[in-house]
Design a protein around this motif. Structure first.
Motif, short mmCIF file in Angstrom:
data_model
loop_
_atom_site.label_atom_id
_atom_site.label_comp_id
_atom_site.label_asym_id
_atom_site.label_seq_id
_atom_site.Cartn_x
_atom_site.Cartn_y
_atom_site.Cartn_z
N ILE A 86 3.14 -14.85 17.57
CA ILE A 86 2.61 -13.55 18.00
C ILE A 86 3.72 -12.49 17.97
O ILE A 86 3.51 -11.37 17.51
CB ILE A 86 1.98 -13.65 19.40
CG1 ILE A 86 0.69 -14.45 19.33
CG2 ILE A 86 1.71 -12.28 19.99
CD1 ILE A 86 0.05 -14.71 20.66
N GLY A 87 4.90 -12.85 18.43
CA GLY A 87 6.02 -11.92 18.40
C GLY A 87 6.40 -11.54 16.97
O GLY A 87 6.70 -10.38 16.68
N GLY A 88 6.39 -12.52 16.06
CA GLY A 88 6.70 -12.24 14.67
C GLY A 88 5.68 -11.32 14.02
O GLY A 88 6.04 -10.41 13.27
N ILE A 89 4.42 -11.52 14.33
CA ILE A 89 3.36 -10.66 13.79
C ILE A 89 3.51 -9.24 14.33
O ILE A 89 3.38 -8.27 13.58
CB ILE A 89 1.97 -11.24 14.12
CG1 ILE A 89 1.74 -12.52 13.32
CG2 ILE A 89 0.86 -10.24 13.85
CD1 ILE A 89 0.54 -13.32 13.75
N CYS A 90 3.82 -9.10 15.61
CA CYS A 90 4.04 -7.77 16.19
C CYS A 90 5.23 -7.07 15.53
O CYS A 90 5.15 -5.88 15.20
CB CYS A 90 4.26 -7.87 17.68
SG CYS A 90 2.79 -8.31 18.60
N LEU A 91 6.33 -7.80 15.32
CA LEU A 91 7.49 -7.21 14.66
C LEU A 91 7.19 -6.83 13.22
O LEU A 91 7.71 -5.84 12.71
CB LEU A 91 8.67 -8.16 14.72
CG LEU A 91 9.32 -8.32 16.09
CD1 LEU A 91 10.39 -9.40 16.04
CD2 LEU A 91 9.90 -7.01 16.55
N LEU A 92 6.35 -7.61 12.56
CA LEU A 92 5.95 -7.29 11.19
C LEU A 92 5.20 -5.97 11.14
O LEU A 92 5.48 -5.12 10.29
CB LEU A 92 5.09 -8.43 10.64
CG LEU A 92 4.81 -8.45 9.16
CD1 LEU A 92 6.10 -8.73 8.39
CD2 LEU A 92 3.79 -9.53 8.86
N PHE A 93 4.24 -5.78 12.06
CA PHE A 93 3.50 -4.53 12.11
C PHE A 93 4.41 -3.35 12.44
O PHE A 93 4.29 -2.26 11.87
CB PHE A 93 2.35 -4.60 13.12
CG PHE A 93 1.16 -5.35 12.62
CD1 PHE A 93 0.55 -4.99 11.44
CD2 PHE A 93 0.66 -6.41 13.34
CE1 PHE A 93 -0.55 -5.69 10.97
CE2 PHE A 93 -0.43 -7.11 12.89
CZ PHE A 93 -1.05 -6.75 11.69
N ILE A 94 5.34 -3.54 13.37
CA ILE A 94 6.27 -2.47 13.71
C ILE A 94 7.14 -2.13 12.51
O ILE A 94 7.40 -0.96 12.22
CB ILE A 94 7.12 -2.88 14.93
CG1 ILE A 94 6.25 -2.92 16.18
CG2 ILE A 94 8.29 -1.92 15.13
CD1 ILE A 94 6.92 -3.53 17.39
N GLY A 95 7.60 -3.15 11.79
CA GLY A 95 8.41 -2.91 10.60
C GLY A 95 7.65 -2.14 9.54
O GLY A 95 8.18 -1.21 8.93
N PHE A 96 6.40 -2.50 9.30
CA PHE A 96 5.58 -1.78 8.33
C PHE A 96 5.37 -0.33 8.76
O PHE A 96 5.37 0.58 7.94
CB PHE A 96 4.22 -2.45 8.13
CG PHE A 96 4.29 -3.66 7.25
CD1 PHE A 96 5.09 -3.69 6.12
CD2 PHE A 96 3.53 -4.77 7.55
CE1 PHE A 96 5.14 -4.81 5.31
CE2 PHE A 96 3.57 -5.90 6.75
CZ PHE A 96 4.39 -5.91 5.62
N PHE A 97 5.20 -0.11 10.06
CA PHE A 97 5.03 1.25 10.56
C PHE A 97 6.27 2.10 10.28
O PHE A 97 6.17 3.23 9.83
CB PHE A 97 4.72 1.22 12.06
CG PHE A 97 4.69 2.57 12.69
CD1 PHE A 97 3.63 3.43 12.47
CD2 PHE A 97 5.72 2.99 13.51
CE1 PHE A 97 3.60 4.69 13.05
CE2 PHE A 97 5.71 4.23 14.10
CZ PHE A 97 4.64 5.09 13.87
N PHE A 98 7.45 1.54 10.56
CA PHE A 98 8.67 2.31 10.34
C PHE A 98 8.96 2.52 8.86
O PHE A 98 9.50 3.55 8.47
CB PHE A 98 9.86 1.65 11.03
CG PHE A 98 9.91 1.92 12.51
CD1 PHE A 98 9.99 3.22 12.98
CD2 PHE A 98 9.86 0.89 13.42
CE1 PHE A 98 10.03 3.49 14.33
CE2 PHE A 98 9.89 1.15 14.77
CZ PHE A 98 9.97 2.44 15.23
N ILE A 99 8.64 1.55 8.01
CA ILE A 99 8.83 1.73 6.57
C ILE A 99 7.91 2.85 6.07
O ILE A 99 8.33 3.71 5.29
CB ILE A 99 8.57 0.42 5.82
CG1 ILE A 99 9.71 -0.56 6.07
CG2 ILE A 99 8.41 0.66 4.33
CD1 ILE A 99 9.47 -1.94 5.53
N LYS A 100 6.66 2.84 6.53
CA LYS A 100 5.72 3.87 6.13
C LYS A 100 6.17 5.24 6.62
O LYS A 100 6.09 6.24 5.91
CB LYS A 100 4.34 3.54 6.71
CG LYS A 100 3.20 3.86 5.84
CD LYS A 100 1.93 3.45 6.53
CE LYS A 100 0.89 3.11 5.53
NZ LYS A 100 -0.40 2.89 6.11
N ARG A 101 6.65 5.29 7.84
CA ARG A 101 7.10 6.56 8.42
C ARG A 101 8.32 7.10 7.69
O ARG A 101 8.44 8.29 7.45
CB ARG A 101 7.41 6.33 9.89
CG ARG A 101 7.69 7.57 10.65
CD ARG A 101 7.75 7.25 12.10
NE ARG A 101 8.65 8.19 12.76
CZ ARG A 101 9.06 8.08 13.98
NH1 ARG A 101 8.68 7.07 14.70
NH2 ARG A 101 9.84 8.96 14.50
#
Length: 60
Positions: free
Chosen positions: A40-55
């Protein structure tokens, strides 16, 4: 004000973890629970990483 809201959110998530562990520990093994929390923590970090890459891509 935004920092305090984030602080309350993080403390609520962190504190609720102990409550849910107490509920689940009798039905699920310790290793399984730890692996599930890590996933669950890895999935959350993955989404956060995608958000920052997109931003970052939008700001260039």
């Amino acid at each position: 004000m935004n920092k305090y809201v984030l602080l309350l959110l993080i403390s609520g998530i962190w504190g609720s973890q102990f409550f849910f562990i107490a509920l689940v520990i009798d039905d699920v093994g310790v290793i399984t629970l730890s692996a599930f929390k890590a996933c669950i923590g890895g999935i959350c970090l993955l989404f956060i990483g995608f958000f920052f890459i997109k931003r970052r891509a939008q700001s260039k």
